[in-house]
Design a protein around this motif. Structure first.
Motif, PDB file in Angstrom:
ATOM      1  N   VAL A  60       0.834  -1.209   0.000  1.00 30.60           N
ATOM      2  CA  VAL A  60       0.000   0.000   0.000  1.00 30.60           C
ATOM      3  C   VAL A  60       0.871   1.263   0.000  1.00 30.60           C
ATOM      4  O   VAL A  60       0.434   2.337   0.404  1.00 30.60           O
ATOM      5  N   GLY A  61       2.118   1.111  -0.435  1.00 30.18           N
ATOM      6  CA  GLY A  61       2.992   2.260  -0.597  1.00 30.18           C
ATOM      7  C   GLY A  61       3.606   2.795   0.684  1.00 30.18           C
ATOM      8  O   GLY A  61       4.031   3.949   0.728  1.00 30.18           O
ATOM      9  N   LEU A  62       3.667   1.996   1.731  1.00 31.89           N
ATOM     10  CA  LEU A  62       4.250   2.434   2.997  1.00 31.89           C
ATOM     11  C   LEU A  62       5.425   1.533   3.373  1.00 31.89           C
ATOM     12  O   LEU A  62       5.423   0.867   4.399  1.00 31.89           O
ATOM     13  N   GLY A  63       6.449   1.534   2.543  1.00 32.92           N
ATOM     14  CA  GLY A  63       7.576   0.649   2.741  1.00 32.92           C
ATOM     15  C   GLY A  63       8.682   1.209   3.615  1.00 32.92           C
ATOM     16  O   GLY A  63       9.730   0.596   3.758  1.00 32.92           O
ATOM     17  N   PHE A  64       8.478   2.374   4.207  1.00 35.01           N
ATOM     18  CA  PHE A  64       9.503   3.030   5.018  1.00 35.01           C
ATOM     19  C   PHE A  64       9.024   3.081   6.463  1.00 35.01           C
ATOM     20  O   PHE A  64       7.922   3.539   6.737  1.00 35.01           O
ATOM     21  N   GLU A  65       9.852   2.599   7.362  1.00 34.18           N
ATOM     22  CA  GLU A  65       9.472   2.523   8.773  1.00 34.18           C
ATOM     23  C   GLU A  65      10.560   3.168   9.625  1.00 34.18           C
ATOM     24  O   GLU A  65      11.747   2.942   9.411  1.00 34.18           O
ATOM     25  N   ALA A  66      10.138   3.979  10.590  1.00 30.67           N
ATOM     26  CA  ALA A  66      11.086   4.614  11.502  1.00 30.67           C
ATOM     27  C   ALA A  66      10.615   4.419  12.936  1.00 30.67           C
ATOM     28  O   ALA A  66       9.413   4.398  13.216  1.00 30.67           O
ATOM     29  N   LEU A  67      11.571   4.269  13.827  1.00 31.66           N
ATOM     30  CA  LEU A  67      11.305   4.271  15.260  1.00 31.66           C
ATOM     31  C   LEU A  67      11.743   5.628  15.778  1.00 31.66           C
ATOM     32  O   LEU A  67      12.853   6.074  15.499  1.00 31.66           O
ATOM     33  N   VAL A  68      10.856   6.283  16.507  1.00 26.73           N
ATOM     34  CA  VAL A  68      11.132   7.635  16.993  1.00 26.73           C
ATOM     35  C   VAL A  68      11.124   7.615  18.516  1.00 26.73           C
ATOM     36  O   VAL A  68      10.148   7.189  19.137  1.00 26.73           O
ATOM     37  N   PHE A  69      12.227   8.052  19.095  1.00 26.04           N
ATOM     38  CA  PHE A  69      12.373   8.136  20.541  1.00 26.04           C
ATOM     39  C   PHE A  69      12.047   9.562  20.952  1.00 26.04           C
ATOM     40  O   PHE A  69      12.656  10.510  20.443  1.00 26.04           O
ATOM     41  N   VAL A  70      11.076   9.723  21.853  1.00 27.97           N
ATOM     42  CA  VAL A  70      10.578  11.041  22.231  1.00 27.97           C
ATOM     43  C   VAL A  70      10.877  11.303  23.698  1.00 27.97           C
ATOM     44  O   VAL A  70      10.530  10.499  24.567  1.00 27.97           O
ATOM     45  N   THR A  71      11.495  12.449  23.955  1.00 26.67           N
ATOM     46  CA  THR A  71      11.694  12.930  25.318  1.00 26.67           C
ATOM     47  C   THR A  71      10.861  14.189  25.466  1.00 26.67           C
ATOM     48  O   THR A  71      10.949  15.101  24.638  1.00 26.67           O
ATOM     49  N   LEU A  72      10.027  14.211  26.498  1.00 25.94           N
ATOM     50  CA  LEU A  72       9.189  15.384  26.762  1.00 25.94           C
ATOM     51  C   LEU A  72       9.939  16.387  27.626  1.00 25.94           C
ATOM     52  O   LEU A  72      10.767  16.012  28.458  1.00 25.94           O
ATOM     53  N   ALA A  73       9.607  17.665  27.441  1.00 23.24           N
ATOM     54  CA  ALA A  73      10.227  18.722  28.243  1.00 23.24           C
ATOM     55  C   ALA A  73       9.733  18.668  29.682  1.00 23.24           C
ATOM     56  O   ALA A  73      10.478  18.971  30.616  1.00 23.24           O
ATOM     57  N   GLN A  74       8.479  18.297  29.840  1.00 24.90           N
ATOM     58  CA  GLN A  74       7.892  18.149  31.177  1.00 24.90           C
ATOM     59  C   GLN A  74       6.912  16.990  31.130  1.00 24.90           C
ATOM     60  O   GLN A  74       6.346  16.700  30.095  1.00 24.90           O
ATOM     61  N   LEU A 138      16.031   4.414  11.631  1.00 22.39           N
ATOM     62  CA  LEU A 138      15.340   3.866  10.475  1.00 22.39           C
ATOM     63  C   LEU A 138      15.413   2.346  10.522  1.00 22.39           C
ATOM     64  O   LEU A 138      16.464   1.778  10.835  1.00 22.39           O
ATOM     65  N   VAL A 139      14.309   1.708  10.224  1.00 20.11           N
ATOM     66  CA  VAL A 139      14.243   0.245  10.257  1.00 20.11           C
ATOM     67  C   VAL A 139      14.791  -0.300   8.945  1.00 20.11           C
ATOM     68  O   VAL A 139      14.311   0.050   7.870  1.00 20.11           O
ATOM     69  N   MET A 140      15.814  -1.131   9.050  1.00 19.95           N
ATOM     70  CA  MET A 140      16.430  -1.735   7.877  1.00 19.95           C
ATOM     71  C   MET A 140      15.623  -2.949   7.409  1.00 19.95           C
ATOM     72  O   MET A 140      15.385  -3.149   6.228  1.00 19.95           O
ATOM     73  N   LYS A 141      15.187  -3.762   8.383  1.00 19.41           N
ATOM     74  CA  LYS A 141      14.474  -4.988   8.063  1.00 19.41           C
ATOM     75  C   LYS A 141      13.603  -5.349   9.254  1.00 19.41           C
ATOM     76  O   LYS A 141      14.056  -5.314  10.393  1.00 19.41           O
ATOM     77  N   ASN A 142      12.350  -5.699   8.991  1.00 23.51           N
ATOM     78  CA  ASN A 142      11.434  -6.072  10.064  1.00 23.51           C
ATOM     79  C   ASN A 142      11.396  -7.603  10.123  1.00 23.51           C
ATOM     80  O   ASN A 142      10.832  -8.252   9.253  1.00 23.51           O
ATOM     81  N   LEU A 143      11.993  -8.148  11.168  1.00 25.15           N
ATOM     82  CA  LEU A 143      12.130  -9.600  11.277  1.00 25.15           C
ATOM     83  C   LEU A 143      10.881 -10.312  11.793  1.00 25.15           C
ATOM     84  O   LEU A 143      10.633 -11.460  11.432  1.00 25.15           O
ATOM     85  N   LYS A 144      10.109  -9.657  12.653  1.00 26.28           N
ATOM     86  CA  LYS A 144       8.924 -10.295  13.235  1.00 26.28           C
ATOM     87  C   LYS A 144       7.750  -9.322  13.236  1.00 26.28           C
ATOM     88  O   LYS A 144       7.292  -8.896  14.274  1.00 26.28           O
ATOM     89  N   PRO A 145       7.257  -8.988  12.061  1.00 22.56           N
ATOM     90  CA  PRO A 145       6.128  -8.046  12.036  1.00 22.56           C
ATOM     91  C   PRO A 145       4.869  -8.682  12.628  1.00 22.56           C
ATOM     92  O   PRO A 145       4.504  -9.785  12.261  1.00 22.56           O
ATOM     93  N   GLY A 146       4.266  -7.987  13.561  1.00 18.83           N
ATOM     94  CA  GLY A 146       2.998  -8.452  14.128  1.00 18.83           C
ATOM     95  C   GLY A 146       3.062  -9.798  14.791  1.00 18.83           C
ATOM     96  O   GLY A 146       2.086 -10.552  14.740  1.00 18.83           O
ATOM     97  N   ALA A 147       4.189 -10.150  15.400  1.00 20.11           N
ATOM     98  CA  ALA A 147       4.279 -11.435  16.072  1.00 20.11           C
ATOM     99  C   ALA A 147       3.234 -11.533  17.172  1.00 20.11           C
ATOM    100  O   ALA A 147       2.962 -10.554  17.873  1.00 20.11           O
ATOM    101  N   GLY A 148       2.648 -12.677  17.316  1.00 17.95           N
ATOM    102  CA  GLY A 148       1.633 -12.884  18.340  1.00 17.95           C
ATOM    103  C   GLY A 148       2.241 -13.072  19.731  1.00 17.95           C
ATOM    104  O   GLY A 148       3.458 -13.108  19.896  1.00 17.95           O
ATOM    105  N   LEU A 149       1.368 -13.215  20.701  1.00 16.01           N
ATOM    106  CA  LEU A 149       1.795 -13.442  22.071  1.00 16.01           C
ATOM    107  C   LEU A 149       2.275 -14.885  22.249  1.00 16.01           C
ATOM    108  O   LEU A 149       1.803 -15.795  21.571  1.00 16.01           O
ATOM    109  N   PRO A 150       3.185 -15.113  23.196  1.00  9.88           N
ATOM    110  CA  PRO A 150       3.678 -16.470  23.419  1.00  9.88           C
ATOM    111  C   PRO A 150       2.703 -17.277  24.283  1.00  9.88           C
ATOM    112  O   PRO A 150       2.881 -17.446  25.470  1.00  9.88           O
ATOM    113  N   LEU A 151       1.664 -17.797  23.638  1.00 10.87           N
ATOM    114  CA  LEU A 151       0.617 -18.539  24.359  1.00 10.87           C
ATOM    115  C   LEU A 151       0.936 -20.017  24.438  1.00 10.87           C
ATOM    116  O   LEU A 151       1.435 -20.614  23.557  1.00 10.87           O
TER     117      LEU A 151
END
Length: 151
Positions: A60-74, A138-151
């Motif tokens: 669906v044209g969304l092949g770019f993934e980034a992880l963003v680390f956010v620090t709040l001022a307060q 930036l995510v180079m490769k997604n190894l476990k997209p949407g992995a389920g819970l370890p049930l």
């Protein structure tokens, strides 16, 4: 209380959510009526919170993934509430976790490409309430997209 059969139902549905009740019953070793009853109980209890299709982002044209680390001022209640409400409402942010320590949050952002991400970063991420610092990986490769819970 979730027993072994309920866990097997959850494990099976987690891997194949479109399975019919008849196929599910056969898979977990029940007849259809008790399996259907357990399934409805799991839905009513909130153990199953919904069903969805897993979509390949690049299709669906969304092949770019980034992880963003956010620090709040307060980190007062109003800032946190405003920040979290805006993050929850933003469809480009597909995952968000509040963390202990620094940074305060990690966000997963989907974009078409680097240029699209840069525009999103400059216009939307920087304008989130209370943001002191943003760092992206930036995510180079997604190894476990949407992995389920370890049930």
């Amino acid at each position: 209380m979730i027993d072994a059969i309920d866990r097997e139902i959850l494990r099976t549905l987690q891997n194949e959510g479109r399975m019919s009740a008849t196929a599910l019953a056969a898979q977990v070793g029940l007849t259809v009526a008790p399996c259907h009853r357990r399934l409805k109980d799991l839905e009513a209890s909130g153990a199953i919170s919904g069903y969805r299709a897993v979509i390949n982002p690049s299709s669906v044209g969304l092949g770019f993934e980034a992880l963003v680390f956010v620090t709040l001022a307060q980190v007062d209640r109003d800032t946190i509430d405003d920040f979290e409400a805006q993050v929850a409402a933003n469809t480009r942010i597909t995952s968000a976790q509040r963390l202990f320590g620094d940074p305060d949050y990690i966000l997963k952002v989907m974009a078409r490409d680097l240029n699209d991400y840069q525009k999103f970063y400059d216009t939307e991420l920087t304008s989130l309430p209370g943001v002191l610092r943003l760092r992206s990986t930036l995510v180079m490769k997604n190894l476990k997209p949407g992995a389920g819970l370890p049930l």
